[in-house]
Design a protein around this motif. Structure first.
Motif, short mmCIF file in Angstrom:
data_model
loop_
_atom_site.label_atom_id
_atom_site.label_comp_id
_atom_site.label_asym_id
_atom_site.label_seq_id
_atom_site.Cartn_x
_atom_site.Cartn_y
_atom_site.Cartn_z
N UNK A 172 0.85 -1.18 0.00
CA UNK A 172 0.00 0.00 0.00
C UNK A 172 0.89 1.24 0.00
N UNK A 173 0.65 2.17 -0.91
CA UNK A 173 1.47 3.37 -1.03
C UNK A 173 0.65 4.58 -0.57
N UNK A 174 1.19 5.30 0.39
CA UNK A 174 0.57 6.54 0.87
C UNK A 174 1.56 7.67 0.64
N UNK A 175 1.35 8.44 -0.42
CA UNK A 175 2.30 9.47 -0.81
C UNK A 175 2.07 10.78 -0.07
N UNK A 176 0.80 11.17 0.12
CA UNK A 176 0.48 12.45 0.73
C UNK A 176 0.08 12.24 2.18
N UNK A 177 1.04 12.46 3.08
CA UNK A 177 0.81 12.21 4.49
C UNK A 177 1.77 13.08 5.31
N UNK A 178 1.49 13.18 6.60
CA UNK A 178 2.32 13.94 7.53
C UNK A 178 2.69 13.05 8.71
N UNK A 179 3.82 13.36 9.32
CA UNK A 179 4.30 12.57 10.46
C UNK A 179 4.88 13.49 11.52
N UNK B 102 21.32 5.70 37.86
CA UNK B 102 21.04 4.30 37.53
C UNK B 102 19.60 4.04 37.11
N UNK B 103 18.85 5.09 36.76
CA UNK B 103 17.47 4.91 36.30
C UNK B 103 17.29 5.70 35.01
N UNK B 104 17.01 4.99 33.92
CA UNK B 104 16.90 5.61 32.60
C UNK B 104 15.47 5.45 32.06
N UNK B 105 14.98 6.52 31.44
CA UNK B 105 13.68 6.46 30.77
C UNK B 105 13.88 6.81 29.30
N UNK B 106 13.33 5.96 28.43
CA UNK B 106 13.47 6.14 26.99
C UNK B 106 12.09 5.97 26.36
N UNK B 107 11.73 6.90 25.46
CA UNK B 107 10.43 6.82 24.80
C UNK B 107 10.54 7.33 23.37
N UNK B 108 9.75 6.72 22.50
CA UNK B 108 9.67 7.15 21.11
C UNK B 108 8.20 7.16 20.71
N UNK B 109 7.70 8.33 20.33
CA UNK B 109 6.30 8.49 19.94
C UNK B 109 6.24 8.91 18.48
N UNK B 110 5.28 8.33 17.75
CA UNK B 110 5.11 8.64 16.34
C UNK B 110 3.62 8.75 16.02
N UNK B 111 3.26 9.83 15.34
CA UNK B 111 1.89 10.01 14.85
C UNK B 111 1.94 10.16 13.34
N UNK B 112 1.02 9.48 12.65
CA UNK B 112 1.03 9.48 11.19
C UNK B 112 -0.39 9.74 10.68
N UNK B 113 -0.50 10.70 9.75
CA UNK B 113 -1.82 11.08 9.22
C UNK B 113 -1.78 11.16 7.70
N UNK B 114 -2.68 10.41 7.06
CA UNK B 114 -2.84 10.46 5.61
C UNK B 114 -3.79 11.61 5.27
N UNK B 115 -3.33 12.53 4.41
CA UNK B 115 -4.15 13.69 4.08
C UNK B 115 -5.50 13.30 3.46
#
Length: 296
Positions: A201-208, A220-233
């Protein structure tokens, strides 16, 4: 299970040795970090144990690595996160407990002290087959995922706000994405947005939008996070925006032993109308190497 444990140990030790060698080489343009963990949980009960319980053994391994390059206004950031786990309960076949492949690379050019313009690519998939178990009365299992089924390859062009080494926010108004479904045996209900009869599936027009945070919040205490939001126009509505969050809280007991709490949260309407999540809490071995020498 013993064979799987041996393979995981060999892979982790080899990867650690290679990266450790590269980190010790003097190079003031690179900032590197690598962590490999192996967690093993086991419980057993006698046949006459009156309190109840099921004998089980579980193993999971994870690798987190970064290699960031910076020279003048040019930067190149790379990240890898691999997670895989197996669970074996008495009387049942071996099953997956966690499975994740995440790769990310970004090339940037500074336009101010806090802002870059960038081009990026990231890949998300899993290593092995995943099943929905006992879906029929006869105990039949149904295949619902595999490597590149689904697989997501996303590109991004935009601007990044990075005020300090541990936080960054990427804004990509142009972010084409390719969703792969190469295993035709995956069930019809799990199309992941790929049209019937197609494998991509190809989504060319989108934002992230992508935000990362990686910091020792105390000793000695580490917090790591990665957040991603993706929207097809073309499908721009609240319920059609995809959200992915990966978070890890880890505490070092000593040089090689750590406790880690990991969680993955996914909302993707093409997969399910409800939020998906998995979580794991483990005590295990953690091997880390770091080289934090940066010149501007």
């Amino acid at each position: 299970m013993k064979k799987t444990l041996l393979v995981l140990l060999v892979v982790l030790l080899n990867a650690a040795a290679v990266l450790a060698q590269s980190v010790t080489e003097p190079d003031t343009l690179w900032r590197r970090s690598f962590a490999a963990g192996l967690n093993l949980n086991q419980s057993s009960f006698s046949d006459n144990w009156k309190a109840g319980g099921v004998s089980s053994v579980a193993i999971n391994a994870h690798v987190d690595g970064r290699a960031d390059y910076e020279k003048g206004d040019i930067s190149w950031d790379n990240a890898v996160q691999l997670q895989y786990g197996l669970l074996k309960n008495k009387g049942e076949e071996q099953r997956k407990s966690i499975d994740r492949i995440y790769l990310d690379t970004k090339y940037g050019h500074a336009i101010s002290s806090d802002w870059n313009v960038f081009a990026s690519a990231n890949f998300l998939s899993q290593f092995a087959k995943g099943y929905e178990y006992d879906v029929d009365e006869d105990g039949t299992d149904r295949l619902i995922s595999n490597f590149l089924a689904p697989g997501f390859l996303t590109f991004g062009l935009g601007a990044e706000y990075k005020p300090n080494p541990y936080f960054s926010l990427r804004l990509s108004p142009f972010a084409p994405r390719f969703t792969f479904l190469v295993d035709e045996a995956v069930g019809e209900k799990e199309r992941y947005g790929v049209p019937e009869g197609d494998k991509v599936r190809k989504e060319w027009l989108a934002a992230m939008v992508q935000a990362t945070y990686d910091r020792n919040i105390m000793e000695n205490l580490n917090f790591k996070a990665n957040y991603l939001a993706y929207a097809n126009y073309k499908e721009l509505s609240g319920k059609r925006i995809d959200h992915l969050l990966n978070a890890t809280l880890s505490a070092k007991v000593n040089r090689y032993i750590n406790v880690s709490l990991m969680g993955n949260f996914v909302y993707d309407y093409d997969q399910d109308s409800q939020v998906q999540f998995n979580q794991s809490l483990a005590l295990g071995i953690l091997y880390t190497v770091q080289g934090f020498s940066v010149s501007r």
